[in-house]
Motif scaffolding. Structure first.
Motif, short mmCIF file in Angstrom:
data_model
loop_
_atom_site.label_atom_id
_atom_site.label_comp_id
_atom_site.label_asym_id
_atom_site.label_seq_id
_atom_site.Cartn_x
_atom_site.Cartn_y
_atom_site.Cartn_z
N VAL A 11 43.39 10.70 35.28
CA VAL A 11 43.29 9.64 34.27
C VAL A 11 41.87 9.63 33.72
O VAL A 11 40.92 9.28 34.43
CB VAL A 11 43.65 8.26 34.85
CG1 VAL A 11 43.51 7.18 33.76
CG2 VAL A 11 45.07 8.25 35.40
N GLY A 14 39.55 6.06 33.41
CA GLY A 14 40.28 5.32 34.43
C GLY A 14 39.58 4.07 34.94
O GLY A 14 40.15 3.37 35.80
N ARG A 20 42.07 1.41 34.12
CA ARG A 20 42.10 1.03 35.53
C ARG A 20 43.44 0.44 35.92
O ARG A 20 43.85 0.54 37.08
CB ARG A 20 40.96 0.06 35.85
CG ARG A 20 40.99 -1.29 35.21
CD ARG A 20 39.77 -2.09 35.69
NE ARG A 20 39.70 -3.43 35.15
CZ ARG A 20 39.02 -3.77 34.04
NH1 ARG A 20 38.37 -2.84 33.37
NH2 ARG A 20 39.00 -5.01 33.63
N VAL A 23 45.76 3.42 36.49
CA VAL A 23 45.48 3.97 37.82
C VAL A 23 46.22 3.17 38.89
O VAL A 23 46.88 3.74 39.77
CB VAL A 23 43.97 3.98 38.11
CG1 VAL A 23 43.70 4.34 39.57
CG2 VAL A 23 43.26 4.97 37.19
N VAL A 33 45.71 9.87 42.36
CA VAL A 33 45.08 9.77 41.04
C VAL A 33 43.65 10.28 41.09
O VAL A 33 42.85 9.86 41.92
CB VAL A 33 45.08 8.31 40.54
CG1 VAL A 33 44.52 8.25 39.11
CG2 VAL A 33 46.48 7.71 40.58
N VAL A 35 40.49 9.97 39.15
CA VAL A 35 39.90 9.10 38.13
C VAL A 35 38.70 9.82 37.52
O VAL A 35 37.65 9.94 38.14
CB VAL A 35 39.46 7.75 38.73
CG1 VAL A 35 38.93 6.83 37.65
CG2 VAL A 35 40.63 7.08 39.46
N ALA A 43 34.51 3.72 40.08
CA ALA A 43 35.88 4.03 40.47
C ALA A 43 36.08 3.79 41.97
O ALA A 43 37.11 3.26 42.40
CB ALA A 43 36.22 5.47 40.11
N VAL A 52 42.97 8.18 45.96
CA VAL A 52 42.11 8.20 44.78
C VAL A 52 41.06 9.29 44.92
O VAL A 52 40.43 9.43 45.97
CB VAL A 52 41.42 6.84 44.56
CG1 VAL A 52 40.44 6.91 43.40
CG2 VAL A 52 42.45 5.76 44.29
#
Length: 305
Positions: A11, A14, A20, A23, A33, A35, A43, A52
């Motif tokens: 993303v 993100g 966000r 996400v 994900v 980011v 993040a 993440v």
């Protein structure tokens, strides 16, 4: 056990207002994900570490975009720009960077690319912002033929720059200067609904349409929306029409400030209706029942009390 790289969705943007939330909706679906943002530390603060992968990426740099997309199954481009600064322009972000992401995504064999644009985009518009958004869609489609485009209407939600800002101004000002005569039509969309749509499009076997216009259930004129907020918040601010020509002049001056409270882009957007087309697929294609701005207003009023 570490998740397979084949399950990764990247993303871009993100940590932004919409990004966000996209996400989080992907994380709720047990998707890993990546980011991709200039603010990787942010993040980590927002999402923690479970499923993440924060990665520092600059959409203007081919190498960092390629690294962010390496091994990913899908990607979302939720990067946007509202104020041009130096070499960071609407053209460089909405067109050139969008093309770069789409081109590398195609070369890397990604299955799905979701590109966030906006209702009312027009590659032939006289507005640099609106024109760049339309040209960006064209650039993405030329590089990634089966990309899906999400065009949100003006979005509201916690910490937004729309309903929350309007309410604060209505409470503080005895007179509220409206954009033009207040006749611009709006169909505000809840940011969480738009994020859910983006996350859903990355997982369904077939996209329900190349372009989705994500708008809320209620259509207002700008004046009617202001009146609705006034009535719910029980304020007596007087609404006064101000010609768009004056708004443009004010925006030119405001943009000289480090953090301009008003930009020409914002004025231009308020001159164009933000309403979904009658024949364009929307939330209904994804079985999403959108939240109305009126249903959300009590939360805004309570939080701003």
């Amino acid at each position: 056990m570490q998740p397979s790289s084949a399950s990764i969705v990247t993303v871009f943007g993100g940590t932004g207002f919409l990004g966000r939330r996209i996400v989080r909706h992907l994380l709720d679906r047990n998707v890993t994900v990546r980011v991709a943002t200039r603010h990787s530390q942010r993040a980590r603060q927002l999402f923690g570490t479970t499923n993440v992968e924060p990665t520092t990426a600059d959409v203007h740099d081919e190498r960092s975009v390629a690294e962010a997309l390496s091994g990913a199954r899908g990607a979302v481009n939720a990067v946007s720009l509202y104020v041009e600064q130096g070499g960071v322009t609407f053209q460089s972000v909405h067109v050139e960077a969008a093309r770069r992401i789409a081109s590398i995504a195609r070369r890397n064999g990604l299955e799905r690319l979701v590109h966030v644009s906006g209702i009312g985009v027009d590659a032939a518009s006289s507005s640099p912002y609106i024109r760049s958004r339309g040209q960006g869609e064209q650039a993405v489609e030329s590089e990634f033929a089966h990309a899906t485009f999400i065009r949100p209407a003006v979005m509201f939600g916690p910490d937004d720059a729309f309903l929350t800002v309007i309410l604060k101004l209505l409470r503080r000002l005895p007179v509220y200067p409206m954009f033009g005569g207040g006749h611009t039509r709006l169909q505000p969309a809840y940011v969480e609904d738009v994020a859910q749509a983006a996350a859903s499009l990355l997982q369904i076997p077939e996209s329900p349409g190349r372009t989705l216009e994500c708008a809320g259930p209620n259509l207002y004129t700008y004046r009617d929306l202001l009146k609705t907020i006034k009535d719910r918040a029980q304020v007596r601010t007087v609404l006064v029409p101000v010609p768009f020509s004056m708004w443009h002049a004010l925006a030119c001056v405001a943009e000289l400030l480090p953090r301009p409270p008003l930009t020409r882009n914002q004025v231009e957007l308020m001159e164009v209706d933000s309403v979904a087309g009658p024949d364009v697929p929307g939330f209904d294609q994804l079985a999403i029942t959108p939240l109305s701005s009126e249903a959300f207003l009590p939360m805004v009023i309570e939080s701003a009390a």
